[in-house]
Design a protein around this motif. Structure first.
Motif, PDB file in Angstrom:
ATOM      1  N   VAL A  39      24.698 -18.420 -18.991  1.00 56.63           N
ATOM      2  CA  VAL A  39      24.041 -17.598 -20.120  1.00 56.63           C
ATOM      3  C   VAL A  39      22.576 -17.817 -19.791  1.00 56.63           C
ATOM      4  CG1 VAL A  39      23.701 -17.424 -22.509  1.00 56.63           C
ATOM      5  CG2 VAL A  39      25.919 -17.955 -21.505  1.00 56.63           C
ATOM      6  N   ARG A  43      20.229 -14.701 -25.207  1.00 56.03           N
ATOM      7  CA  ARG A  43      21.039 -14.053 -25.252  1.00 56.03           C
ATOM      8  C   ARG A  43      22.235 -14.438 -26.322  1.00 56.03           C
ATOM      9  NH1 ARG A  43      21.946  -9.859 -22.041  1.00 56.03           N
ATOM     10  NH2 ARG A  43      23.889  -8.889 -21.424  1.00 56.03           N
ATOM     11  N   VAL A  45      26.102 -14.451 -27.004  1.00 56.58           N
ATOM     12  CA  VAL A  45      27.180 -14.397 -26.498  1.00 56.58           C
ATOM     13  C   VAL A  45      28.434 -14.970 -27.257  1.00 56.58           C
ATOM     14  CG1 VAL A  45      28.517 -15.389 -24.346  1.00 56.58           C
ATOM     15  CG2 VAL A  45      25.977 -14.975 -24.238  1.00 56.58           C
ATOM     16  N   THR A 221      19.072 -18.672 -28.167  1.00 53.18           N
ATOM     17  CA  THR A 221      20.429 -18.411 -27.492  1.00 53.18           C
ATOM     18  C   THR A 221      21.536 -18.837 -28.255  1.00 53.18           C
ATOM     19  OG1 THR A 221      19.449 -18.850 -25.405  1.00 53.18           O
ATOM     20  CG2 THR A 221      21.671 -18.549 -25.266  1.00 53.18           C
ATOM     21  N   LEU A 223      25.867 -19.100 -28.587  1.00 51.82           N
ATOM     22  CA  LEU A 223      27.200 -19.179 -28.136  1.00 51.82           C
ATOM     23  C   LEU A 223      28.190 -18.901 -29.198  1.00 51.82           C
ATOM     24  CD1 LEU A 223      28.809 -19.205 -25.581  1.00 51.82           C
ATOM     25  CD2 LEU A 223      28.940 -21.573 -25.779  1.00 51.82           C
ATOM     26  N   SER A 236      26.946  -9.133 -30.425  1.00 55.21           N
ATOM     27  CA  SER A 236      27.025  -9.738 -29.235  1.00 55.21           C
ATOM     28  C   SER A 236      25.952  -9.004 -28.217  1.00 55.21           C
ATOM     29  CB  SER A 236      28.123 -10.126 -28.492  1.00 55.21           C
ATOM     30  OG  SER A 236      28.882 -11.218 -29.375  1.00 55.21           O
ATOM     31  N   THR A 238      27.055  -9.866 -24.983  1.00 53.05           N
ATOM     32  CA  THR A 238      27.803 -10.231 -24.048  1.00 53.05           C
ATOM     33  C   THR A 238      29.238 -10.856 -24.697  1.00 53.05           C
ATOM     34  OG1 THR A 238      26.505 -10.713 -22.053  1.00 53.05           O
ATOM     35  CG2 THR A 238      28.635 -11.414 -21.736  1.00 53.05           C
ATOM     36  N   VAL A 240      32.645 -12.945 -23.607  1.00 53.81           N
ATOM     37  CA  VAL A 240      33.597 -13.458 -23.044  1.00 53.81           C
ATOM     38  C   VAL A 240      35.030 -13.549 -23.439  1.00 53.81           C
ATOM     39  CG1 VAL A 240      33.744 -15.693 -21.847  1.00 53.81           C
ATOM     40  CG2 VAL A 240      31.394 -14.846 -22.096  1.00 53.81           C
ATOM     41  N   VAL A 252      34.286 -10.804 -18.763  1.00 51.05           N
ATOM     42  CA  VAL A 252      32.929 -10.740 -19.166  1.00 51.05           C
ATOM     43  C   VAL A 252      32.360  -9.409 -19.472  1.00 51.05           C
ATOM     44  CG1 VAL A 252      30.557 -11.625 -19.092  1.00 51.05           C
ATOM     45  CG2 VAL A 252      32.362 -12.995 -18.363  1.00 51.05           C
ATOM     46  N   ASP A 254      29.435  -6.882 -21.046  1.00 46.15           N
ATOM     47  CA  ASP A 254      28.213  -6.530 -21.585  1.00 46.15           C
ATOM     48  C   ASP A 254      28.350  -5.306 -22.713  1.00 46.15           C
ATOM     49  OD1 ASP A 254      26.933  -8.447 -20.343  1.00 46.15           O
ATOM     50  OD2 ASP A 254      26.605  -7.390 -18.403  1.00 46.15           O
TER      51      ASP A 254
END
Length: 291
Positions: A39, A43, A45, A221, A223, A236, A238, A240, A252, A254
């Motif tokens: 990652v 970002r 995610v 960042t 998660l 998001s 991204t 997952v 995954v 985007d």
């Protein structure tokens, strides 16, 4: 599957061939099996998948609450334990866990008061220093400046509640306070374990707005674990997708939607196309089909 996203420089998060097993012998549960995930910094995610696919396990490994049985987990190039010592990782659990005898303001400022040495520990971490230098060149790398917590509370809609006790405010407001508290130390990585799962839909969407506002300002960042497809798409960069038995990454995706992402996003065709794509990947993962 390799969950890598294109990264330049030291990634914010890196998991390499991570295995995590609970129990022994025939009754052992393979929570994560050969998981790779990279990652880049800044970002957002989301991890999504059915129960038992290892989402929360992956989150706990990143947060330093558990260690993998095999493989490596790195946060800006160092083990999670070292990153935690430098307060580079913030955690927002499902329950706000505010101290009931402290006001909202005192709850959110407490981490700053008891972790005054974290800045020097950050500066000793090479990967983090490189990241900070790249973000703010040509100035010398230094620990992030602590934000004004009163200002963050106001931005999160808690200006009138900051002097109240947790028992005097709603569940949604307590969760907002927990998010502000996590942002208070300017963590480079924020891990969030279904923080809105117990809230009604209207409150949930309101908190999504405020989370995105704080994230956009502080560039952390993130998660984020969720069971909600629409939440994953809205928040998001991204998504997952994970599958169980054993826990693994199967796709995954985007999310190429413009920001900021307000309420109008729900009416856009591309938003629903992403929802349909992720639901299809989840269905395939549940039934063991190839993507």
């Amino acid at each position: 599957m390799d969950g890598s996203v294109k990264v330049t420089g030291t990634p914010a998060l890196e998991l390499r061939s991570v295995h995590r097993v609970y129990g022994f012998g025939p009754s052992a549960t393979n929570a994560l099996d050969d998981v790779d995930l990279t990652v880049p910094s800044g970002r957002f995610v989301s991890l999504i998948g059915p129960s038992g696919c290892g989402k929360s396990t992956l989150l706990r490994l990143v947060a330093g609450l558990e260690r993998p049985d095999r493989g490596e987990v790195r946060v800006h190039g160092v083990p999670p334990a070292q990153a935690c010592a430098a307060k580079m990782i913030g955690l927002v659990p499902q329950s706000p866990a505010l101290l009931p005898w402290l006001s909202v303001l005192r709850n959110v400022t407490l981490p700053q008061k008891i972790n005054k040495g974290s800045g020097k520990r950050r500066e000793r971490i090479t990967g983090f220093a490189e990241h900070e230098s790249a973000q703010s060149a040509p100035a010398a790398p230094s620990a992030p400046t602590a934000p004004d917590m009163r200002e963050l509370l106001v931005k999160a809609g808690l200006g009138e509640a900051m002097h109240k006790l947790p028992a005097q405010i709603s569940g949604g407001m307590r969760q907002r306070a927990a998010i502000v508290r996590a942002f208070g130390l300017r963590p480079d990585v924020l891990v969030m374990d279904e923080p809105f799962s117990a809230l009604d839909e209207f409150t949930r969407e309101s908190l999504q707005d405020q989370l995105l506002d704080l994230w956009d300002e502080l560039k952390t960042t993130v998660l984020f674990v969720t069971h909600s497809v629409s939440e994953a798409v809205r928040l998001s960069d991204t998504v997952v997708v994970m599958a169980p038995h054993p826990g693994r990454i199967v796709d995954v995706i985007d999310v190429d939607l413009p920001r900021p992402r307000g309420d109008r996003l729900f009416g856009e065709r591309r938003f629903h196309e992403y929802e349909d794509l992720i639901r299809d990947r989840l269905r395939r993962a549940w039934h063991g089909e190839a993507a």
